[in-house]
Scaffold this active site. Structure first.
Site, PDB file in Angstrom:
ATOM      1  N   ARG A 102       0.468  -1.211   0.245  1.00 15.38           N
ATOM      2  CA  ARG A 102      -0.351   0.261   0.349  1.00 15.38           C
ATOM      3  C   ARG A 102       0.565   0.722  -0.239  1.00 15.38           C
ATOM      4  NH1 ARG A 102      -5.151   1.658   3.768  1.00 15.38           N
ATOM      5  NH2 ARG A 102      -5.989  -0.239   2.162  1.00 15.38           N
ATOM      6  N   HIS A 129      -7.825   0.785  -5.887  1.00 14.20           N
ATOM      7  CA  HIS A 129      -7.876  -0.089  -4.846  1.00 14.20           C
ATOM      8  C   HIS A 129      -7.791  -1.497  -5.222  1.00 14.20           C
ATOM      9  CE1 HIS A 129      -7.435  -1.343  -1.172  1.00 14.20           C
ATOM     10  NE2 HIS A 129      -8.301  -0.695  -0.362  1.00 14.20           N
ATOM     11  N   GLN A 132     -10.238  -3.727  -3.080  1.00 16.83           N
ATOM     12  CA  GLN A 132     -11.640  -3.418  -2.731  1.00 16.83           C
ATOM     13  C   GLN A 132     -12.397  -3.904  -3.598  1.00 16.83           C
ATOM     14  OE1 GLN A 132     -12.157  -1.836   0.432  1.00 16.83           O
ATOM     15  NE2 GLN A 132     -14.090  -2.064   0.023  1.00 16.83           N
ATOM     16  N   ASP A 209     -17.446   6.842  -0.334  1.00 19.02           N
ATOM     17  CA  ASP A 209     -16.032   6.255   0.290  1.00 19.02           C
ATOM     18  C   ASP A 209     -16.171   7.622   1.049  1.00 19.02           C
ATOM     19  OD1 ASP A 209     -13.954   5.477   1.009  1.00 19.02           O
ATOM     20  OD2 ASP A 209     -12.593   6.101  -1.116  1.00 19.02           O
ATOM     21  N   CYS A 249     -16.549   1.358   1.292  1.00 13.54           N
ATOM     22  CA  CYS A 249     -15.373   0.502   1.563  1.00 13.54           C
ATOM     23  C   CYS A 249     -14.859   0.387   2.984  1.00 13.54           C
ATOM     24  CB  CYS A 249     -14.165   0.960   0.201  1.00 13.54           C
ATOM     25  SG  CYS A 249     -13.633   2.695   0.794  1.00 13.54           S
ATOM     26  N   ARG A 277     -13.309  -8.669   1.515  1.00 13.36           N
ATOM     27  CA  ARG A 277     -11.722  -8.954   0.912  1.00 13.36           C
ATOM     28  C   ARG A 277     -10.481  -9.621   1.878  1.00 13.36           C
ATOM     29  NH1 ARG A 277      -9.830  -3.241   1.517  1.00 13.36           N
ATOM     30  NH2 ARG A 277      -7.665  -4.496   1.044  1.00 13.36           N
TER      31      ARG A 277
HETATM   32  N1   CP Z   1     -10.693  -0.297   2.418  1.00 14.06           N
HETATM   33  C1   CP Z   1      -9.770  -0.970   3.537  1.00 14.06           C
HETATM   34  O1   CP Z   1      -8.785  -0.615   2.157  1.00 14.06           O
HETATM   35  O2   CP Z   1      -9.818  -0.233   4.950  1.00 14.06           O
HETATM   36  P1   CP Z   1      -8.482  -0.018   5.472  1.00 14.06           P
HETATM   37  O3   CP Z   1      -7.753   1.190   4.579  1.00 14.06           O
HETATM   38  O4   CP Z   1      -8.322  -0.475   6.971  1.00 14.06           O
HETATM   39  O5   CP Z   1      -7.499  -1.541   4.700  1.00 14.06           O
HETATM   40  N1  NVA Z   2     -10.405   5.850  -0.489  1.00  9.18           N
HETATM   41  C1  NVA Z   2      -9.713   5.620   0.601  1.00  9.18           C
HETATM   42  C2  NVA Z   2     -10.295   4.561   0.440  1.00  9.18           C
HETATM   43  C3  NVA Z   2      -9.651   3.590   1.383  1.00  9.18           C
HETATM   44  C4  NVA Z   2     -10.147   2.838   1.942  1.00  9.18           C
HETATM   45  C5  NVA Z   2      -8.334   6.759   0.744  1.00  9.18           C
HETATM   46  O1  NVA Z   2      -7.542   6.149  -0.376  1.00  9.18           O
HETATM   47  O2  NVA Z   2      -8.613   7.074   1.853  1.00  9.18           O
END
Ligand code: CP
Ligand code: NVA
Length: 295
Positions: A102, A129, A132, A209, A249, A277
């Site tokens: 990430r 993502h 997701q 989101d 999400c 997930r």
């Molecule tokens: N939805 C998601 O990716 O959650 P986290 O940021 O907690 O991993």
């Molecule tokens: N769009 C959000 C998603 C979190 C899972 C972010 O990137 O923070």
């Protein structure tokens, strides 16, 4: 394909096959019958940003398959600062069996994949993502069966999650519409409107989101003001079909992109999405690590 970086890298058939397999594997897992296909395999997890779901689901998934995970924060490894991305990747490829990352920049995950002899999985970048989006459509398939022709309306920012969903919908023959303020559109050739009511018309899935993604904290106040008309609330849902489900999400910011009332009413779907997930990624790890990639 050894990696899972972009939804766009795969055909609709490959993606559908993975999703159907994840649904079957979820049942096998719950029945205690899912084979441990990754015994003694080691998964490296790199996180430049916070996470609950992604970290726990990948760690749990590799344990379910008989392997183990090592969590690496940027403070540990200094990706691109203490050491070039290519060197980190080369070393992890020799010691581990797959890498989950990430990162802020999408190029970082691409760079890891390029220099790693083992599978690399995108666990969210500023751009996308994909895990997701796959878990979300898996959830929709469990609810609706065949999702071809179903419409997903995304209300809010044309962000990483919206982008992955838009591309996945296109691949699977689903309709996608984004309702967002001016300046927050996706660069993709998809239906986009300023009017959330227009977007939710005929939609089976209403998705939202956070208005402020990780890394955009400096813009938070401005975004709260701009996105105010883009809240998923009871009033908006009146214009949607009665059997529409609401997805998020997570993490959710109640009172901003979604009301507490709507969160509570659709908690069953939203937390199933979160759980999926784990199920989708366990299948993905099995395919990439034990079967040598996605065919
Ligand atoms: N939805 C998601 O990716 O959650 P986290 O940021 O907690 O991993
Ligand atoms: N769009 C959000 C998603 C979190 C899972 C972010 O990137 O923070």
């Amino acid at each position: 394909m050894k990696d899972f970086i972009n939804i766009a890298d795969f055909s609709g058939e490959q993606l559908k096959g993975l999703l159907e397999r994840a649904i079957v594997d979820k049942k096998l897992f719950r029945a205690g019958k899912l084979p441990a296909s990754c015994r003694r395999k080691v998964l490296a997890l790199i996180f430049e940003k916070p996470s609950l779901r992604t970290r726990v689901s990948f760690e749990a998934a590799i344990v379910h398959l008989g392997g183990a995970a090592i969590n690496l924060t940027n403070a540990d490894i200094g990706l691109g600062s203490r050491e070039p991305v290519s060197d980190v990747s080369a070393v992890l490829g020799r010691m581990c069996d797959a890498v989950v990352a990430r990162t802020f920049s999408h190029e970082t995950v691409q760079g890891l994949a390029e220099h790693c002899s083992k599978p690399v999985i995108n666990a969210l970048t500023d751009y996308s993502h994909p895990c997701q989006a796959m878990a979300d459509v898996m959830t929709a398939m469990e609810i609706f069966g065949d999702v071809r022709g179903r419409k997903l309306a995304f209300i809010g920012d044309g962000n990483n999650v919206a982008r992955s969903l838009a591309i996945l919908c296109e691949k699977l023959g689903m309709e996608f519409a984004l309702a967002c303020p001016e300046g927050y559109e996706l660069e993709l050739d998809v239906a986009q409107t300023r009017d959330p009511r227009e977007a939710v018309e005929g939609a089976s899935i209403i998705y939202t989101d956070t208005w402020t993604s990780m890394g955009q904290e400096d813009e938070k106040d401005e975004r709260i003001a701009t996105f105010k008309p883009y809240q998923v609330n009871a009033e908006l849902l009146k214009t949607a079909p009665k059997d529409a489900v609401v997805m998020h999400c997570l993490p959710a910011y109640r009172g901003y992109e979604i009301t507490d009332e709507v969160m509570s009413a659709h908690a069953g779907t939203i937390f199933e999405e979160a759980e999926n997930r784990l199920h989708f990624q366990r299948t993905l790890l099995g395919v990439l690590i034990a079967e040598g990639g996605i065919n």
